[in-house]
Enzyme design. Structure first.
Site, PDB file in Angstrom:
ATOM      1  N   GLY A   1     -11.829  42.679  88.039  1.00 40.52           N
ATOM      2  CA  GLY A   1     -11.208  43.981  87.762  1.00 40.52           C
ATOM      3  C   GLY A   1     -11.313  44.396  86.312  1.00 40.52           C
ATOM      4  O   GLY A   1     -11.750  45.500  85.992  1.00 40.52           O
TER       5      GLY A   1
ATOM      6  N   GLY B   1      -2.646  43.419  82.542  1.00 37.97           N
ATOM      7  CA  GLY B   1      -2.494  44.699  81.859  1.00 37.97           C
ATOM      8  C   GLY B   1      -1.729  44.665  80.554  1.00 37.97           C
ATOM      9  O   GLY B   1      -1.312  45.709  80.047  1.00 37.97           O
TER      10      GLY B   1
ATOM     11  N   ASP C   1      -5.403  32.056  79.625  1.00 39.54           N
ATOM     12  CA  ASP C   1      -6.847  31.867  79.413  1.00 39.54           C
ATOM     13  C   ASP C   1      -7.331  32.875  78.389  1.00 39.54           C
ATOM     14  O   ASP C   1      -6.717  33.924  78.209  1.00 39.54           O
ATOM     15  CB  ASP C   1      -7.614  32.115  80.713  1.00 39.54           C
ATOM     16  CG  ASP C   1      -7.741  33.616  80.992  1.00 39.54           C
ATOM     17  OD1 ASP C   1      -8.820  34.176  80.713  1.00 39.54           O
ATOM     18  OD2 ASP C   1      -6.757  34.245  81.437  1.00 39.54           O
TER      19      ASP C   1
ATOM     20  N   CYS D   1      -6.718  17.001  63.232  1.00 42.10           N
ATOM     21  CA  CYS D   1      -7.328  17.148  64.563  1.00 42.10           C
ATOM     22  C   CYS D   1      -8.021  15.855  64.995  1.00 42.10           C
ATOM     23  O   CYS D   1      -8.641  15.169  64.181  1.00 42.10           O
ATOM     24  CB  CYS D   1      -8.328  18.301  64.533  1.00 42.10           C
ATOM     25  SG  CYS D   1      -9.089  18.614  66.140  1.00 42.10           S
TER      26      CYS D   1
ATOM     27  N   CYS E   1     -10.450  15.760  67.366  1.00 41.13           N
ATOM     28  CA  CYS E   1     -11.650  16.076  68.152  1.00 41.13           C
ATOM     29  C   CYS E   1     -12.902  15.399  67.580  1.00 41.13           C
ATOM     30  O   CYS E   1     -12.923  14.931  66.438  1.00 41.13           O
ATOM     31  CB  CYS E   1     -11.862  17.594  68.229  1.00 41.13           C
ATOM     32  SG  CYS E   1     -12.675  18.319  66.791  1.00 41.13           S
TER      33      CYS E   1
ATOM     34  N   CYS F   1     -14.128  16.847  64.186  1.00 41.46           N
ATOM     35  CA  CYS F   1     -13.341  16.478  63.002  1.00 41.46           C
ATOM     36  C   CYS F   1     -13.471  14.992  62.656  1.00 41.46           C
ATOM     37  O   CYS F   1     -13.327  14.609  61.499  1.00 41.46           O
ATOM     38  CB  CYS F   1     -11.877  16.871  63.203  1.00 41.46           C
ATOM     39  SG  CYS F   1     -11.665  18.672  63.145  1.00 41.46           S
TER      40      CYS F   1
END
Length: 375
Positions: free
Chosen positions: A99, A220, A270, A308, A310, A313
């Protein structure tokens, strides 16, 4: 019939009313509140499924009905055995209804009671999305959670336009339920509309709750309005949704909005933001945004974010990532994408812990101060 999607409430944060829960799906459980990386065209841009699982620690990803319908076509995905097999992802998937994308094509689309006629952004060919067609596509894609076809109002819109649009969304929702061919395998969520008018939001929620969807979304908002308006409608609409079902806020991915969403009682969010800004050479860090292509980082031998955990990093410096970005090397985008996605999944892990400890309000204060947000 046993519902394919159910919600289990574990704890409510005493300081805010935020919810800690689990969404049960055919492809596994999702710990909530959750951020869902977006894989528009059956891929989270530049990431492998293994990286998403092992490095990003993503529990669920989102994919896009409009894009997959146009390319490669839902029939091809169906032949492959559905989206999970097609893209080699064995965890939950949510598909949006297309949509928002169709309504973004403002000069290329025509709305009627039947549906929306639109021209493909790829080749200009004409297509028609009706609630029945969207259900056919989403049933073929085979995601765990699918969204009913809604009409998205532009911002700003008049009361009359918004009212007509919201009422049409409700009529389309009824048609989606009727056309949904796999209700025992895929959970269909209703989308609450009504723009920035509280009475319309209330009516939309009431009418959709009567249809007894297994989950509900706030649609919306986060469409370009000021933050105060966004928060006002979010805080008004969320409590209208059933407590025993998942609550999904569509299209939100900045750290402040994710924290505000959790505080309002939202379970799922999301956004394309983390991978999109990665492609522009921007990282989210615990001390705010870092535009790594800036000359400041030319000789910066530290990680993007010292806090961090991750892969990026742990292994690379800001100076090296800056070099990759400046040289247009694909690895630069990949490393920034891993980091930004992990930054948000780690933020959600922290939010879940703070809810369990009844401390989300204090955490928000600390986080805002450190990140550089005005409170």
């Amino acid at each position: 019939m046993k519902q394919p999607i159910t919600y289990e409430l574990l704890h409510v944060d005493k300081s805010t009313g935020a919810r800690r829960g689990i969404v049960h799906t055919p492809h596994g459980d999702i710990q909530t509140p959750i951020f869902m990386p977006v894989g528009t065209q059956a891929t989270v841009k530049s990431m492998t499924p293994e990286e998403l699982k092992e490095e990003v620690k993503a529990q669920i990803i989102l994919s896009n009905t409009y894009h997959l319908y146009l390319r490669p076509g839902h029939e091809i995905v169906k032949e492959a055995g559905g989206l999970h097999k097609f893209m080699n992802w064995d965890r939950p998937i949510l598909t949006d209804c297309g949509g928002f994308q169709v309504f973004s094509l403002s000069d290329l689309r025509q709305i009627s009671e039947d549906g929306v006629e639109f021209k493909s952004h790829l080749d200009g060919s004409k297509h028609m999305f009706t609630p029945e067609k969207v259900m056919e596509i989403e049933n073929a894609l085979g995601a765990d959670i699918i969204m009913s076809f809604d009409e998205c109002c532009p911002y700003p819109s008049t009361y009359e336009y918004t009212k007509n649009s919201m009422e049409r969304t409700t009529r389309w929702a009824k048609r989606c339920i009727k056309a949904h061919a796999r209700p025992d395998e895929q959970g269909l969520f209703g989308i609450i509309q009504g723009g920035f008018f509280k009475d319309l939001r209330e009516k939309s929620a009431k009418d959709l709750i009567e249809l007894d969807f297994p989950g509900y979304a706030v649609g919306g908002i986060s469409v370009g309005e000021p933050k105060e308006e966004f928060l006002d409608i979010l805080r008004f609409t969320t409590p209208l949704m059933p407590e025993n079902k998942p609550r999904y806020l569509m299209g939100v991915g900045t750290p402040d909005y994710l924290i505000e969403a959790a505080m309002a009682g939202i379970d799922m969010c999301d956004c394309v933001l983390p991978t999109r800004i990665a492609r522009n050479g921007t990282a989210m860090t615990s001390h705010g945004k870092v535009v790594v292509r800036n000359a400041t980082y030319e000789r910066d031998w530290g990680p993007l974010d010292p806090e961090c955990d991750c892969y990026t990093c742990k292994n690379y410096t800001r100076a090296y990532i800056r070099h990759l970005v400046k040289a247009n090397e694909i690895l630069g985008v990949r490393l920034l994408s891993i980091h930004n996605l992990r930054f948000l999944t780690r933020l959600m892990e922290r939010i879940r812990t703070e809810i369990e400890n009844d401390n989300l309000a204090n955490f928000k204060e600390e986080f805002y101060k450190k990140y550089g947000y005005e409170r």
